[in-house]
Design a protein around this motif. Structure first.
Motif, PDB file in Angstrom:
ATOM      1  N   ILE A  10       0.847  -1.199   0.000  1.00  0.00           N
ATOM      2  CA  ILE A  10       0.000   0.000   0.000  1.00  0.00           C
ATOM      3  C   ILE A  10       0.884   1.251   0.000  1.00  0.00           C
ATOM      4  O   ILE A  10       1.816   1.357   0.794  1.00  0.00           O
ATOM      5  CB  ILE A  10      -0.907  -0.005   1.259  1.00  0.00           C
ATOM      6  N   GLU A  32      -6.761   0.268 -10.093  1.00  0.00           N
ATOM      7  CA  GLU A  32      -7.584  -0.456  -9.112  1.00  0.00           C
ATOM      8  C   GLU A  32      -8.687   0.476  -8.589  1.00  0.00           C
ATOM      9  O   GLU A  32      -8.451   1.667  -8.432  1.00  0.00           O
ATOM     10  CB  GLU A  32      -6.620  -0.823  -7.979  1.00  0.00           C
ATOM     11  N   PHE A  43     -14.433  -1.823   5.248  1.00  0.00           N
ATOM     12  CA  PHE A  43     -13.408  -2.783   5.670  1.00  0.00           C
ATOM     13  C   PHE A  43     -12.506  -2.182   6.741  1.00  0.00           C
ATOM     14  O   PHE A  43     -12.229  -2.808   7.770  1.00  0.00           O
ATOM     15  CB  PHE A  43     -12.581  -3.231   4.460  1.00  0.00           C
ATOM     16  N   ARG A  62     -11.050  -6.459 -10.522  1.00  0.00           N
ATOM     17  CA  ARG A  62      -9.744  -6.788 -11.128  1.00  0.00           C
ATOM     18  C   ARG A  62      -9.933  -7.697 -12.351  1.00  0.00           C
ATOM     19  O   ARG A  62      -9.286  -7.527 -13.369  1.00  0.00           O
ATOM     20  CB  ARG A  62      -8.860  -7.477 -10.083  1.00  0.00           C
ATOM     21  N   ASP A  84      -3.902 -10.476  -4.941  1.00  0.00           N
ATOM     22  CA  ASP A  84      -5.199 -10.586  -4.253  1.00  0.00           C
ATOM     23  C   ASP A  84      -5.174 -11.686  -3.198  1.00  0.00           C
ATOM     24  O   ASP A  84      -5.660 -11.519  -2.081  1.00  0.00           O
ATOM     25  CB  ASP A  84      -6.306 -10.860  -5.270  1.00  0.00           C
TER      26      ASP A  84
HETATM   27  N1  GNG Z   1      -7.921  -6.225   2.249  1.00  0.00           N
HETATM   28  C1  GNG Z   1      -7.527  -5.888   1.023  1.00  0.00           C
HETATM   29  N2  GNG Z   1      -7.460  -6.825   0.067  1.00  0.00           N
HETATM   30  C2  GNG Z   1      -7.050  -6.537  -1.205  1.00  0.00           C
HETATM   31  O1  GNG Z   1      -6.986  -7.409  -2.080  1.00  0.00           O
HETATM   32  C3  GNG Z   1      -6.695  -5.203  -1.480  1.00  0.00           C
HETATM   33  N3  GNG Z   1      -6.254  -4.561  -2.586  1.00  0.00           N
HETATM   34  C4  GNG Z   1      -6.118  -3.286  -2.229  1.00  0.00           C
HETATM   35  N4  GNG Z   1      -6.454  -3.112  -0.928  1.00  0.00           N
HETATM   36  C5  GNG Z   1      -6.485  -1.838  -0.189  1.00  0.00           C
HETATM   37  C6  GNG Z   1      -5.162  -1.364   0.286  1.00  0.00           C
HETATM   38  C7  GNG Z   1      -5.298   0.134   0.180  1.00  0.00           C
HETATM   39  O2  GNG Z   1      -5.915   0.624   1.362  1.00  0.00           O
HETATM   40  C8  GNG Z   1      -6.235   0.358  -0.973  1.00  0.00           C
HETATM   41  C9  GNG Z   1      -5.574   0.670  -2.296  1.00  0.00           C
HETATM   42  O3  GNG Z   1      -4.689  -0.319  -2.690  1.00  0.00           O
HETATM   43  O4  GNG Z   1      -6.987  -0.857  -1.083  1.00  0.00           O
HETATM   44  C10 GNG Z   1      -6.811  -4.276  -0.435  1.00  0.00           C
HETATM   45  N5  GNG Z   1      -7.208  -4.607   0.805  1.00  0.00           N
END
Ligand code: GNG
Ligand code: ATP
Length: 223
Positions: A10, A32, A43, A62, A84
């Motif tokens: 992140i 994304e 979340f 995705r 993922d």
């Molecule tokens: N739990 C979770 N699973 C994922 O596959 C996933 N992919 C991205 N993110 C969250 C991270 C950033 O806050 C924000 C941008 O990347 O989204 C995820 N969070």
């Protein structure tokens, strides 16, 4: 057709580099879903309740962008589908998914990956991974300022982010769906420094040429 995917934790700079790289190569960027993602704030507020739903949301969006990217011309995607599972299993390891959710998720991901194998292009041509330390990651998350990602919103995020980084290292080492390169995101400030930006672009272009994905006499379309 050349498809490049970015990876990294992140705030590593994937979306930023996607914009820079796609302009330089004259290709289309795919991002994304973050700002238009209704599940992401839920979340961060209640991870245990929404981890599974968020993962399904991401997988769905995705999958659509990969299908569009793999049938279109040259593209740059700001995160790979291969991450993922890393996110989901890390959340599952800290008790945020039931064993039924884990089994359902794994089966769904497996079906989607099988579906992608029927696409004109099965895998990306190149993975560009941005490596960052915890300090850099936190600094960038603060700089971007999404409220729900900040440590003062939820102090347990410090552990979450550190854990995420620890999952990324073996993930990158084991990644073998395509050739890969690693960018040192601590050292190279491709946002503020023109010199650093050019160094990153030169590294990627050299790799694409080495793989015959760009002609030797290729020149950038935008600079
Ligand atoms: N739990 C979770 N699973 C994922 O596959 C996933 N992919 C991205 N993110 C969250 C991270 C950033 O806050 C924000 C941008 O990347 O989204 C995820 N969070
Ligand atoms: N190499 C860099 N040097 C300095 N600042 C950077 C660099 N890369 C990104 N940033 C800044 O850090 C913040 C996060 O970058 P960005 O949104 O591109 O990360 P990301 O990896 O796409 O994040 P996410 O996984 O959350 O989608 C932004 O404010 C961006 O301007």
């Amino acid at each position: 057709m050349t498809v490049i995917v970015l990876s990294g934790p992140i705030g590593a700079g994937k979306s930023s580099l996607t914009t820079i790289l796609s302009k330089y190569l004259g290709t289309k960027p795919f991002y994304e879903s973050v700002d238009n993602n209704p599940v992401l704030p839920l979340f961060y507020k209640d991870p245990k309740k929404y981890a599974f739903l968020l993962q399904i949301f991401f997988l769905n969006t995705r999958f659509h962008s990969i299908k569009a990217a793999l049938t279109d011309d040259n593209n740059v995607l700001d995160r790979s589908i291969y991450e993922d599972s890393l996110f989901f299993h890390m959340n599952a390891d800290i008790g945020r998914a039931t064993k039924e959710e884990i089994a359902t998720y794994d089966e769904l991901l497996d079906s989607m990956m099988k579906e992608l194998k029927h696409m004109p292009k099965k895998n990306p041509d190149l993975l560009v991974h941005i490596d960052v330390s915890y300090d850099t990651m936190i600094h960038r998350i603060q700089k971007r300022g999404r409220e729900f990602e900040q440590l003062d919103y939820d102090p347990t995020l410090e552990d979450y982010y550190k854990r995420l980084l620890s999952y990324y290292e073996p993930w990158y080492e084991n990644y073998d769906y395509s050739p890969k390169i690693k960018i040192d995101g601590d050292k190279l400030d491709f946002m503020a420094s023109e010199k650093d930006r050019q160094e990153v672009l030169d590294t990627i272009v050299a790799k694409l040429k080495e793989m015959d994905k760009l002609p030797e006499d290729w020149v950038p379309s935008h600079n």
